[in-house]
Design an enzyme around this catalytic site. Structure first.
Site, PDB file in Angstrom:
ATOM      1  N   SER A  25      -0.290 -11.494 -27.936  1.00  0.00           N
ATOM      2  CA  SER A  25       0.057 -10.458 -27.046  1.00  0.00           C
ATOM      3  C   SER A  25      -1.217  -9.744 -26.497  1.00  0.00           C
ATOM      4  O   SER A  25      -1.141  -8.620 -26.137  1.00  0.00           O
ATOM      5  CB  SER A  25       0.713  -9.314 -27.932  1.00  0.00           C
ATOM      6  OG  SER A  25       0.227  -9.158 -29.227  1.00  0.00           O
ATOM      7  N   THR A 157      22.885  19.497   4.118  1.00  0.00           N
ATOM      8  CA  THR A 157      23.892  18.857   3.265  1.00  0.00           C
ATOM      9  C   THR A 157      24.620  17.602   3.957  1.00  0.00           C
ATOM     10  O   THR A 157      24.755  17.712   5.075  1.00  0.00           O
ATOM     11  CB  THR A 157      25.008  19.739   2.638  1.00  0.00           C
ATOM     12  OG1 THR A 157      25.731  20.233   3.675  1.00  0.00           O
ATOM     13  CG2 THR A 157      24.163  21.169   1.936  1.00  0.00           C
ATOM     14  N   SER A 279       1.716  -2.733  11.616  1.00  0.00           N
ATOM     15  CA  SER A 279       2.472  -3.968  11.598  1.00  0.00           C
ATOM     16  C   SER A 279       1.661  -5.055  12.087  1.00  0.00           C
ATOM     17  O   SER A 279       0.831  -4.886  13.257  1.00  0.00           O
ATOM     18  CB  SER A 279       3.783  -3.642  12.875  1.00  0.00           C
ATOM     19  OG  SER A 279       4.058  -4.808  13.224  1.00  0.00           O
ATOM     20  N   ASN A 287       3.335   2.803  10.057  1.00  0.00           N
ATOM     21  CA  ASN A 287       4.613   2.691   8.990  1.00  0.00           C
ATOM     22  C   ASN A 287       4.358   3.653   7.702  1.00  0.00           C
ATOM     23  O   ASN A 287       3.069   3.510   7.302  1.00  0.00           O
ATOM     24  CB  ASN A 287       4.947   1.384   8.568  1.00  0.00           C
ATOM     25  CG  ASN A 287       5.631   0.589   9.861  1.00  0.00           C
ATOM     26  OD1 ASN A 287       6.186   1.085  10.542  1.00  0.00           O
ATOM     27  ND2 ASN A 287       5.264  -0.593   9.817  1.00  0.00           N
ATOM     28  N   GLU A 292       7.423   4.208   1.207  1.00  0.00           N
ATOM     29  CA  GLU A 292       8.507   2.888   1.058  1.00  0.00           C
ATOM     30  C   GLU A 292       8.367   2.369  -0.615  1.00  0.00           C
ATOM     31  O   GLU A 292       9.119   2.098  -1.289  1.00  0.00           O
ATOM     32  CB  GLU A 292       8.624   2.154   1.907  1.00  0.00           C
ATOM     33  CG  GLU A 292       8.956   2.672   3.290  1.00  0.00           C
ATOM     34  CD  GLU A 292       8.674   1.579   4.497  1.00  0.00           C
ATOM     35  OE1 GLU A 292       9.455   1.067   4.871  1.00  0.00           O
ATOM     36  OE2 GLU A 292       7.670   1.692   5.074  1.00  0.00           O
ATOM     37  N   GLN A 324       7.605  -6.982 -29.660  1.00  0.00           N
ATOM     38  CA  GLN A 324       6.225  -7.175 -29.047  1.00  0.00           C
ATOM     39  C   GLN A 324       6.406  -6.944 -27.526  1.00  0.00           C
ATOM     40  O   GLN A 324       5.525  -6.358 -26.760  1.00  0.00           O
ATOM     41  CB  GLN A 324       5.975  -8.424 -29.218  1.00  0.00           C
ATOM     42  CG  GLN A 324       4.811  -8.837 -28.615  1.00  0.00           C
ATOM     43  CD  GLN A 324       3.805  -9.972 -29.376  1.00  0.00           C
ATOM     44  OE1 GLN A 324       3.485 -10.117 -30.263  1.00  0.00           O
ATOM     45  NE2 GLN A 324       3.833 -11.184 -28.401  1.00  0.00           N
TER      46      GLN A 324
END
Ligand code: ARG
Length: 467
Positions: A25, A157, A279, A287, A292, A324
């Site tokens: 680990s 709403t 893009s 974008n 996102e 672990q």
């Protein structure tokens, strides 16, 4: 030469390399080093106080551990997979460095209470960091609200135009959510604030130790009172992971909203170019990828919470190696949420609102209709009746393509004789906003007060936990 295992005594064969790789680990728990050393120093101090080691041995241990800490900080420490985890990497290095006294450090301690301690200490520190990041984001939201004091937008709403609200009121809604997140963290902190060190493997020790003393040295409120619970409890991991899930849930809602708001249909907000991406094929694109990705990452965070539940649900007391895996979930969740908090604070600071677009949107959807119904209530009509009359008036407006403010008084009076020429004082979004009264509403005076309240409160917030 193969690394000698600290637990090698009863074994006749070296661990298979495949097993070493599979069980290690250190590749992720190395980051507990600071807490592991802090815990070991407290433990050695307790051992000396209880005369289980001499003062001289304690001094050698503390010095050795501090040297190891500085080696790690200066990138001079080699973490070895063959030594499994952070606990044995540091203990082996200590023994290598100071010899015999190093072999006494693990007296009245097991890796089971050691890892439980390290993880509590890590979580304690990490909670503080998350809390600070929440405050920083709250401050940006309040600042943004102050930047647009009178700006009105349609409140939604069902994602349909509903009633007008101040943009600052909208922003402060998130400030409230993040405040709840902070109190949730504080609450989580209270329950994890007891030390498991002293539980040893699971049953405690036959040696005369003082676990309350180590707990105090490490700044804990108290000690875990049952040794079996102490080494098998991971509630705090699940609780913290839940806190993180709630935070990113709140972030994700804001992101979703702003993703919608910056599209061409809404155009409510403009995120500065350096916080957007392009893009690879469509040259015109800009974008909101940051938003996102936060929304997307939230799924992973909820997944970690679920994986912790599943990890623990079938485990018999006490320690099992399965545990672990808790660190992977917890570390990733915390890293992701903290990164999201900090980038969102930057993005908020670099986003502006399109005032004309928001105001123009307010002209659609009869968002002053409820104000008209309440006007009729003030004129003595039962609310249900008022609701029905206004519904019919709206229907008429839709038929003749006009807004409520465009209707002449005679047209209004054809629906209800209770309507008089003061009706124009309640219609229109500016009037609506001005006329709100109730506590917690978007009334400009109340929102202004709330902004000062937050400025004051967040400004005064000291570093760390408010305790
Ligand atoms: N690396 C282990 C973990 O994270 C440390 C405790 C190991 N204890 C044991 N008895 N093998 O859980």
């Amino acid at each position: 030469m193969k690394q000698k295992k600290l637990w090698g005594g009863r074994f006749t064969k070296q661990t298979a390399p495949s097993v070493e790789s599979f069980t290690e680990s250190i590749s992720f728990d190395w980051r507990l080093y600071q807490y592991d050393i802090e815990g070991s120093i407290a433990h050695a101090t307790m051992l000396a106080k209880c005369k289980l080691i001499t003062e001289k041995e304690k001094r050698a241990i503390v010095k050795g551990l501090n040297e190891i800490l500085s080696d790690i900080l200066n990138d001079k420490f080699e973490f070895k997979k063959s030594l499994e985890d952070i606990h044995m990497n540091i203990e082996s290095a200590l023994i290598e460095r100071i010899g015999e006294p190093g072999k006494k450090l693990h007296t009245a301690r097991s890796r089971n209470d050691q890892v439980a301690l390290d993880l509590r200490l890590w979580t304690r520190g990490n909670i503080q960091q998350t809390r600070k990041l929440l405050t920083a984001l709250q401050k940006e939201l309040v600042k943004k609200g102050k930047q647009y004091p009178g700006l009105i937008m349609p409140g939604f709403t069902h994602l349909q135009h509903a009633q007008p609200v101040l943009v600052s009121h909208y922003l402060l809604a998130y400030v409230e959510m993040f405040e709840r997140d902070k109190t949730r963290l504080e609450d989580c902190y209270i329950r994890l604030d007891t030390s498991p060190l002293g539980a040893c493997a699971l049953a405690g020790t036959t040696l005369q130790t003082d676990s309350l003393f180590t707990a105090k040295l490490l700044g804990f409120r108290g000690v875990c009172e049952n040794s079996m619970d102490a080494v098998s409890d991971r509630d705090f991991c699940i609780e913290y992971s839940f806190c993180l899930s709630m935070i990113i849930l709140h972030l994700s809602r804001l992101c979703e909203e702003w993703i919608i708001w910056c599209n061409d249909e809404f155009q409510f907000i403009e995120i500065r170019d350096d916080y957007c991406t392009g893009s690879s094929i469509m040259p015109q694109k800009k974008n909101p990828d940051v938003l996102e990705l936060i929304r997307g990452k939230s799924g992973r965070i909820f997944g970690y919470l679920n994986s912790l539940f599943t990890l623990l649900k079938g485990l018999p007391l006490t320690y099992n190696r399965d545990m672990q895996e808790d660190k992977l979930a917890l570390f990733h969740a915390a890293d992701t949420v903290q990164a999201s908090l900090s980038i969102l604070a930057e993005l908020v600071a670099n986003t502006s609102f399109h005032e004309e677009r928001m105001l123009a949107a307010c002209q659609k959807g009869f968002i002053d209709a409820t104000a008209l119904a309440e006007y009729l209530v003030k004129k003595g009509l039962p609310f249900r009746k008022a609701h029905e009359i206004v519904g019919k008036i709206v229907r008429e407006c839709i038929r003749v393509h006009c807004s409520l403010t465009d209707l002449r008084l005679e047209s209004f009076r054809a629906f209800s004789s209770a309507i008089e020429d003061d009706v124009y004082k309640v219609l229109g979004v500016e009037n609506c906003i001005k006329n709100y009264k109730s506590r917690g509403s978007t009334a400009p005076g109340l929102v202004r007060k709330r902004i000062s309240y937050w400025e004051n409160k967040l400004g005064k917030e000291r570093k760390g936990m408010n305790r």
